[in-house]
Write an enzyme that holds these catalytic residues in place. Structure first.
Site, PDB file in Angstrom:
ATOM      1  N   SER A   1     -19.820 -15.200  -0.278  1.00  0.00           N
ATOM      2  CA  SER A   1     -18.865 -14.653  -1.048  1.00  0.00           C
ATOM      3  C   SER A   1     -17.471 -15.685  -1.569  1.00  0.00           C
ATOM      4  CB  SER A   1     -18.260 -13.413  -0.747  1.00  0.00           C
ATOM      5  OG  SER A   1     -17.467 -13.575   0.452  1.00  0.00           O
TER       6      SER A   1
ATOM      7  N   HIS B   1     -22.857  -8.752  -0.326  1.00  0.00           N
ATOM      8  CA  HIS B   1     -22.830  -9.422  -1.664  1.00  0.00           C
ATOM      9  C   HIS B   1     -24.097  -9.460  -2.439  1.00  0.00           C
ATOM     10  CE1 HIS B   1     -18.321  -9.804  -1.371  1.00  0.00           C
ATOM     11  NE2 HIS B   1     -18.765 -10.208  -0.023  1.00  0.00           N
TER      12      HIS B   1
ATOM     13  N   LYS C   1     -19.324  -2.332  -2.268  1.00  0.00           N
ATOM     14  CA  LYS C   1     -19.229  -3.455  -3.062  1.00  0.00           C
ATOM     15  C   LYS C   1     -20.142  -2.702  -4.527  1.00  0.00           C
ATOM     16  CE  LYS C   1     -18.297  -6.615   0.480  1.00  0.00           C
ATOM     17  NZ  LYS C   1     -16.741  -6.192   0.386  1.00  0.00           N
TER      18      LYS C   1
HETATM   19  N1  PMP Z   1     -19.907  -8.352   5.401  1.00  0.00           N
HETATM   20  C1  PMP Z   1     -19.673  -9.069   4.347  1.00  0.00           C
HETATM   21  C2  PMP Z   1     -20.479 -10.262   4.066  1.00  0.00           C
HETATM   22  C3  PMP Z   1     -18.547  -8.882   3.635  1.00  0.00           C
HETATM   23  O1  PMP Z   1     -18.076  -9.913   2.684  1.00  0.00           O
HETATM   24  C4  PMP Z   1     -17.821  -7.836   3.833  1.00  0.00           C
HETATM   25  C5  PMP Z   1     -16.429  -7.194   3.065  1.00  0.00           C
HETATM   26  N2  PMP Z   1     -15.718  -8.110   2.529  1.00  0.00           N
HETATM   27  C6  PMP Z   1     -18.271  -6.735   4.778  1.00  0.00           C
HETATM   28  C7  PMP Z   1     -19.386  -7.156   5.709  1.00  0.00           C
HETATM   29  C8  PMP Z   1     -17.368  -5.547   4.945  1.00  0.00           C
HETATM   30  O2  PMP Z   1     -17.811  -4.609   4.491  1.00  0.00           O
HETATM   31  P1  PMP Z   1     -16.595  -3.395   4.113  1.00  0.00           P
HETATM   32  O3  PMP Z   1     -15.722  -3.760   3.149  1.00  0.00           O
HETATM   33  O4  PMP Z   1     -17.756  -2.265   3.399  1.00  0.00           O
HETATM   34  O5  PMP Z   1     -16.246  -2.990   5.576  1.00  0.00           O
END
Ligand code: PMP
Length: 396
Positions: free
Chosen positions: A186, A214, A244
């Site tokens: 990301s 993502h 997301k």
């Molecule tokens: N895995 C990745 C690759 C993420 O970017 C994120 C969120 N930033 C998460 C897990 C965590 O997801 P959540 O916001 O649904 O807890």
């Protein structure tokens, strides 16, 4: 009386962060997290949310959530294994499995705790995990919790992965070896080299784990990075978030039925933390339905991403090597990056700066997350503001 030791610890460390400019203040929104947000009474073009498809404010999802609240209330009332499983949970999991082209799926309360849950339910101190150095914090924490040996792999470096997979499997030290990666990274928007990763995994009998937070809803007609590469039956764990592209909150694992059955009896957040609320589930089911029936929102997202990238690139900004709509604008120097983001904000664009230690030193960037909900006018205005501020600060 509160502890003096605690107070001393807090004062010292908070001051230290503030002196180093690393103490983040939090902006509170006075509006929904849509393409335009309101902060301190000011309306800003929002390029910082993960609401990729604009579903967080979609009328169809709002209606489904409202109906679920009317029918089932606001809370699930218990953990999944006591009696916090509504028929809605089952339906969501069935729909997710179908959407991901897997035998089954299990939903968690967040993507973060999904990684904590899933990795530690399968891996233990007699195992090893080959983990890309840029993997998300929740993967790193999930790996740590498992107590497996963590072997860091250079970012998307397939020679390094092969070498370390060979060493780990031939060492005879470990019962199981897993390779774990983000599907889409990301910070830069690059895609994991899944075909090569799967090939190496097959060669060395590695367990494969892809966190597609993502990529889900964005790649592979919405089904994600694994589907994008046609590898749905070759990846053991497909992780996704409901927070997301889906626009709600929650996380899930999709995979073989035996794996999901195991996670249902062994993953601790599933066993010991109250399940997703009726509104979360109903809205997520609706989102999966929307994505399964049409690719219109993805097409809009990609068109907006391409439009923004082209506009910023033509102005002379360094937008890195993103392969997805995520559009970093690399400034380099940390202080200048933060100043750039602040000036954009003053001119009407909300795009966060991301600096060391989240990204390597000297690669500070303002990260733009265009969504399907942005209009061409919003993106044109963004590009004009980037031009003004970029010139003013001698960046372009
Ligand atoms: N895995 C990745 C690759 C993420 O970017 C994120 C969120 N930033 C998460 C897990 C965590 O997801 P959540 O916001 O649904 O807890």
């Amino acid at each position: 009386m509160s502890s003096n030791t605690l107070q001393q610890f807090l004062t010292t460390n908070l001051n230290d962060l503030k002196e180093k400019g690393l103490y983040n203040t939090i902006d509170s929104l006075e509006s929904a997290n849509g393409p335009i947000i309101k902060i301190d009474g000011r309306e800003l073009i929002n390029l910082s949310s993960n609401n990729y498809l604009g579903l967080a404010t979609d009328e169809r999802l709002k209606e489904a959530a409202t109906k679920a609240i009317t029918d089932f209330g606001v809370g699930a009332g218990a953990v999944r294994t006591i009696n916090g499983t509504l028929k809605l949970h089952d339906e969501l999991e069935e729909k997710l499995a179908e959407f991901k082209h897997t035998e089954a799926a299990i939903a968690y309360q967040s993507g973060f705790n999904c990684n904590m849950a899933a990795i530690s339910a399968v891996m233990d101190k007699n195992d090893a995990i080959l983990s890309d150095e840029l993997n998300h914090a929740s993967i790193i924490d999930g790996c740590r919790l498992s107590k497996a040996k963590i072997i860091r792999v250079k970012h998307s470096d397939m020679d390094d992965l092969r070498q370390k997979a060979k060493e780990a499997t031939e060492s005879g030290l470990y019962n199981k070896v897993m390779v774990i990666t983000d599907g889409v990274f990301s910070m830069d928007g690059d895609i994991a080299k899944l075909p090569e990763i799967v090939q190496i995994a097959e060669e060395f009998d590695l367990i494969t784990y892809v966190d597609d937070a993502h990529g889900s809803g964005v790649l592979g007609n919405g089904a994600g990075t694994v589907k994008h590469f046609g590898l749905s039956d070759k990846v053991d764990f497909q992780i996704g978030t409901l927070s997301k592209a889906i626009g709600v909150v929650g996380g899930y694992v999709a995979g073989k039925k035996d794996l999901i059955d195991w996670l249902k009896v062994r993953s601790r957040p599933f066993l010991f933390s109250t399940s997703l609320t009726p509104a979360d589930i109903a809205a997520s089911i609706k989102a999966v339905e929307v994505l399964s029936n049409s690719t219109e929102l993805q097409e809009k997202l990609w068109a907006n991403g391409d439009y923004l990238k082209k506009g910023l690139k033509e102005l002379g900004f360094d937008i890195g090597e993103s392969e997805t709509p995520i559009t970093p604008c690399i400034i380099g120097d940390e202080v200048k990056t933060q100043e750039f983001s602040k000036r954009l904000n003053e001119e009407g664009v909300y795009a966060k700066s991301i600096v060391f230690p989240t990204v390597p030193q000297g690669t500070g960037r303002v990260r733009n997350m265009p969504t399907a909900a942005h209009t061409k006018e919003m993106l044109d205005k963004t590009i004009a503001i980037y031009q003004k501020v970029g010139k003013e600060m001698n960046i372009i």
